[in-house]
Design a protein around this motif. Structure first.
Motif, PDB file in Angstrom:
ATOM      1  N   TYR A  37       0.604  -1.284  -0.324  1.00 25.08           N
ATOM      2  CA  TYR A  37      -0.179   0.175   0.355  1.00 25.08           C
ATOM      3  C   TYR A  37       0.918   0.913   0.130  1.00 25.08           C
ATOM      4  N   PRO A  38       0.489   2.144  -0.541  1.00 20.44           N
ATOM      5  CA  PRO A  38       1.488   3.865  -1.396  1.00 20.44           C
ATOM      6  C   PRO A  38       1.642   4.615   0.272  1.00 20.44           C
ATOM      7  N   VAL A  39       1.987   5.328   0.878  1.00 19.13           N
ATOM      8  CA  VAL A  39       1.717   6.688   1.662  1.00 19.13           C
ATOM      9  C   VAL A  39       2.284   7.649   1.014  1.00 19.13           C
ATOM     10  N   PHE A  40       1.134   8.174   0.595  1.00 16.72           N
ATOM     11  CA  PHE A  40       0.851   9.544   0.299  1.00 16.72           C
ATOM     12  C   PHE A  40       0.903  10.793   1.239  1.00 16.72           C
ATOM     13  N   ASP A  41       1.704  11.772   0.643  1.00 17.96           N
ATOM     14  CA  ASP A  41       1.318  13.220   1.758  1.00 17.96           C
ATOM     15  C   ASP A  41       0.341  13.993   1.503  1.00 17.96           C
ATOM     16  N   GLU A  42      -0.206  13.524   2.452  1.00 22.63           N
ATOM     17  CA  GLU A  42      -1.530  15.206   2.576  1.00 22.63           C
ATOM     18  C   GLU A  42      -0.783  16.328   2.197  1.00 22.63           C
ATOM     19  N   ILE A  43      -1.589  16.931   1.356  1.00 25.68           N
ATOM     20  CA  ILE A  43      -1.590  18.714   0.801  1.00 25.68           C
ATOM     21  C   ILE A  43      -2.429  19.540   1.393  1.00 25.68           C
ATOM     22  N   GLU A  44      -3.204  18.646   1.777  1.00 25.92           N
ATOM     23  CA  GLU A  44      -4.478  20.022   2.639  1.00 25.92           C
ATOM     24  C   GLU A  44      -5.958  19.416   2.671  1.00 25.92           C
ATOM     25  N   LEU A  45      -6.250  19.464   4.254  1.00 23.93           N
ATOM     26  CA  LEU A  45      -7.923  19.057   4.199  1.00 23.93           C
ATOM     27  C   LEU A  45      -8.711  19.848   2.934  1.00 23.93           C
ATOM     28  N   TRP A  46      -9.249  19.169   2.727  1.00 25.86           N
ATOM     29  CA  TRP A  46     -10.111  19.236   1.555  1.00 25.86           C
ATOM     30  C   TRP A  46     -11.894  19.110   2.091  1.00 25.86           C
ATOM     31  N   ALA A  47     -12.305  18.390   3.012  1.00 24.84           N
ATOM     32  CA  ALA A  47     -13.120  18.555   3.459  1.00 24.84           C
ATOM     33  C   ALA A  47     -13.371  17.726   5.056  1.00 24.84           C
ATOM     34  N   PRO A  48     -13.967  18.882   5.998  1.00 27.73           N
ATOM     35  CA  PRO A  48     -13.291  18.806   7.592  1.00 27.73           C
ATOM     36  C   PRO A  48     -15.335  17.289   8.013  1.00 27.73           C
ATOM     37  N   SER A  49     -14.419  17.479   8.791  1.00 26.08           N
ATOM     38  CA  SER A  49     -15.143  16.219   9.364  1.00 26.08           C
ATOM     39  C   SER A  49     -15.650  17.036  11.027  1.00 26.08           C
ATOM     40  N   ALA A  50     -17.370  16.998  10.695  1.00 26.87           N
ATOM     41  CA  ALA A  50     -17.759  17.563  11.977  1.00 26.87           C
ATOM     42  C   ALA A  50     -17.848  16.869  13.489  1.00 26.87           C
ATOM     43  N   VAL A  51     -17.340  15.242  13.107  1.00 28.15           N
ATOM     44  CA  VAL A  51     -17.299  14.460  14.474  1.00 28.15           C
ATOM     45  C   VAL A  51     -16.037  14.956  15.260  1.00 28.15           C
ATOM     46  N   PRO A  52     -16.303  14.711  16.501  1.00 23.76           N
ATOM     47  CA  PRO A  52     -14.912  15.591  17.254  1.00 23.76           C
ATOM     48  C   PRO A  52     -14.129  14.257  17.603  1.00 23.76           C
ATOM     49  N   THR A  53     -13.411  14.289  18.295  1.00 22.18           N
ATOM     50  CA  THR A  53     -11.831  12.572  18.913  1.00 22.18           C
ATOM     51  C   THR A  53     -12.557  13.440  20.519  1.00 22.18           C
ATOM     52  N   TRP A  54     -11.911  12.567  20.630  1.00 26.02           N
ATOM     53  CA  TRP A  54     -12.563  12.198  22.170  1.00 26.02           C
ATOM     54  C   TRP A  54     -10.970  10.957  22.873  1.00 26.02           C
ATOM     55  N   VAL A  55     -10.130  11.569  23.402  1.00 25.02           N
ATOM     56  CA  VAL A  55      -9.268  10.203  23.979  1.00 25.02           C
ATOM     57  C   VAL A  55     -10.277  10.254  25.647  1.00 25.02           C
ATOM     58  N   VAL A  56      -9.840   8.299  26.246  1.00 23.20           N
ATOM     59  CA  VAL A  56     -10.370   8.104  27.190  1.00 23.20           C
ATOM     60  C   VAL A  56      -9.513   6.893  27.394  1.00 23.20           C
ATOM     61  N   LEU A  57      -9.387   7.082  28.988  1.00 25.45           N
ATOM     62  CA  LEU A  57      -9.413   5.696  29.596  1.00 25.45           C
ATOM     63  C   LEU A  57     -10.165   3.873  29.750  1.00 25.45           C
ATOM     64  N   ILE A  58      -9.267   3.123  29.335  1.00 28.13           N
ATOM     65  CA  ILE A  58     -10.362   2.254  29.724  1.00 28.13           C
ATOM     66  C   ILE A  58     -10.043   1.839  30.247  1.00 28.13           C
ATOM     67  N   GLU A  59     -11.316   0.323  31.357  1.00 30.15           N
ATOM     68  CA  GLU A  59     -10.514  -1.217  31.688  1.00 30.15           C
ATOM     69  C   GLU A  59     -10.995  -2.079  30.984  1.00 30.15           C
ATOM     70  N   ALA A  60     -10.840  -2.865  29.792  1.00 32.47           N
ATOM     71  CA  ALA A  60     -11.199  -4.196  29.427  1.00 32.47           C
ATOM     72  C   ALA A  60     -10.442  -4.913  29.949  1.00 32.47           C
ATOM     73  N   ALA A  61     -11.273  -6.267  30.636  1.00 32.25           N
ATOM     74  CA  ALA A  61     -10.457  -7.223  31.113  1.00 32.25           C
ATOM     75  C   ALA A  61     -10.258  -7.895  29.776  1.00 32.25           C
ATOM     76  N   THR A  62     -10.154  -7.927  28.807  1.00 35.08           N
ATOM     77  CA  THR A  62      -9.642  -8.912  27.386  1.00 35.08           C
ATOM     78  C   THR A  62      -9.756  -7.908  25.753  1.00 35.08           C
ATOM     79  N   GLU A  63      -8.819  -8.566  25.012  1.00 35.41           N
ATOM     80  CA  GLU A  63      -9.003  -8.156  24.311  1.00 35.41           C
ATOM     81  C   GLU A  63     -10.533  -7.924  23.475  1.00 35.41           C
ATOM     82  N   SER A  64     -11.508  -9.380  23.943  1.00 36.95           N
ATOM     83  CA  SER A  64     -12.848  -9.170  23.601  1.00 36.95           C
ATOM     84  C   SER A  64     -13.654  -7.793  23.914  1.00 36.95           C
TER      85      SER A  64
END
Length: 338
Positions: A203-230
């Motif tokens: 798979y090629p890796v291309f360099d971004e030139i600029e944002l073409w279409a923004p997203s209205a969905v915000p990004t959150w970071v959270v710490l979770i406790e998950a006993a297993t990968e499942s």
């Protein structure tokens, strides 16, 4: 050979000196000074396609798409061959940036690509709907670069499918305009990604030139406790079922030096579109041998996760995930980061 009534000659010494000096200035980020020299070169040798190609390239670096389109069209008008010229590719990028879909179709077709919908019932004025499969794009290539996976919509646009780290300033679901020459590759030997027995998918890796279409969905970071990968996987499925995304950054992000990021690097099993195909955060120095692999080994229940979801949904999504298995799951420290 006569072009527009005059005999074509080799570029003059003044043209070569001006052009070489201009590209040295471009390397230093001095675009205005480079533009003066390249304009002078085009005045000296207006019959030379390379004069206009160089100007189109400069305007692409400056994100001046109207000027890039105009210079690109002058370049292709002087071409001697019908297909495969990079001049047409630059025209295609400029046309895509401007959403000039008739010209974008013409450019990709002239380059030699089979363009869906050319002359079809959808009409040449409709946006391209190409879907060229998985690829990777390097966000913020001149800053804190990060390589993420995405879906190629056409030769110049990728929809971001990972949840980028907040340092990139990009969000899940955004569409970025990208350059045409890959800088690096990612390989996988997973069953879904093998084009032929014994050969990995690349798979090629291309360099971004600029944002073409923004997203209205915000990004959150959270710490979770998950006993297993499942348990972790259940959160990612729950977000996907709601039409959004969750990603275990503790597993999916790896640290690479810039040189490694721009080379051919193996990835985890996947098809270039999966959440757990690692994406890369690049640093100037070499991070050491442990920096070249995603987190692995023994399972650690505490995970740092990125979530792409609206404010009105994110807490309910996490609470619902915990409610399905309260003895094995928990979360804390939710923060909006992008």
């Amino acid at each position: 050979m006569r072009i527009f009534g005059r005999v074509r000659q080799r570029p003059s010494t003044d043209w070569r000196l001006a052009t070489n000096r201009a590209f040295s200035l471009i390397d230093d980020g001095r675009y205005e000074d480079a533009g003066e020299l390249l304009t002078r070169a085009a005045d000296l040798e207006p019959w030379l396609a390379e004069s206009w190609f160089n100007l189109a390239l400069l305007h692409k670096f400056r994100h001046d798409w109207e000027a890039a389109r105009a210079a690109g069209l002058r370049a292709v008008a002087l071409l001697e061959k019908d297909a495969g010229a990079p001049d047409w590719w630059n025209v295609g990028i400029a046309a895509t940036a401007l959403q000039d879909w008739p010209l974008a179709r013409r450019a990709w077709q002239a380059y030699g690509l089979r363009v869906p919908g050319v002359g079809g019932p959808a009409g040449s004025g409709e946006p391209l709907d190409w879907h060229l499969g998985g690829a990777a794009v390097r966000l913020s290539p001149d800053g804190e670069a990060e390589v993420v996976w995405g879906r190629r919509l056409d030769p110049a646009r990728i929809e971001v499918l990972n949840i980028p780290l907040p340092s990139s300033g990009r969000r899940w679901g955004e569409v970025v305009l990208h350059d045409g020459v890959p800088r690096g590759e990612r390989t996988t030997t997973a069953p879904g990604g093998v084009p032929a027995a014994g050969r990995p998918a690349v798979y090629p890796v291309f360099d971004e030139i600029e944002l073409w279409a923004p997203s209205a969905v915000p990004t959150w970071v959270v710490l979770i406790e998950a006993a297993t990968e499942s348990d972790r996987d259940a959160l990612e499925r729950l977000a996907a079922d709601a039409g959004y995304a969750a990603e275990d950054w503790s597993s999916s992000v790896r640290l690479l030096c810039r040189a490694c990021s721009e080379s051919r690097m193996p990835t985890e099993e996947g098809d270039g579109l999966a959440v757990h195909d690692p994406h890369d955060h690049s640093v100037p120095g070499h991070p050491g041998p442990l920096g070249h692999t995603a987190a692995g080994g023994l399972w650690s229940p505490e995970r740092e996760c990125g979530i792409a979801a609206p404010r009105s949904l994110v807490r309910g999504l996490l609470d619902g995930w915990v409610a399905d298995s309260p003895d094995a799951r928990d979360w804390r420290d939710l923060e909006e980061v992008c």
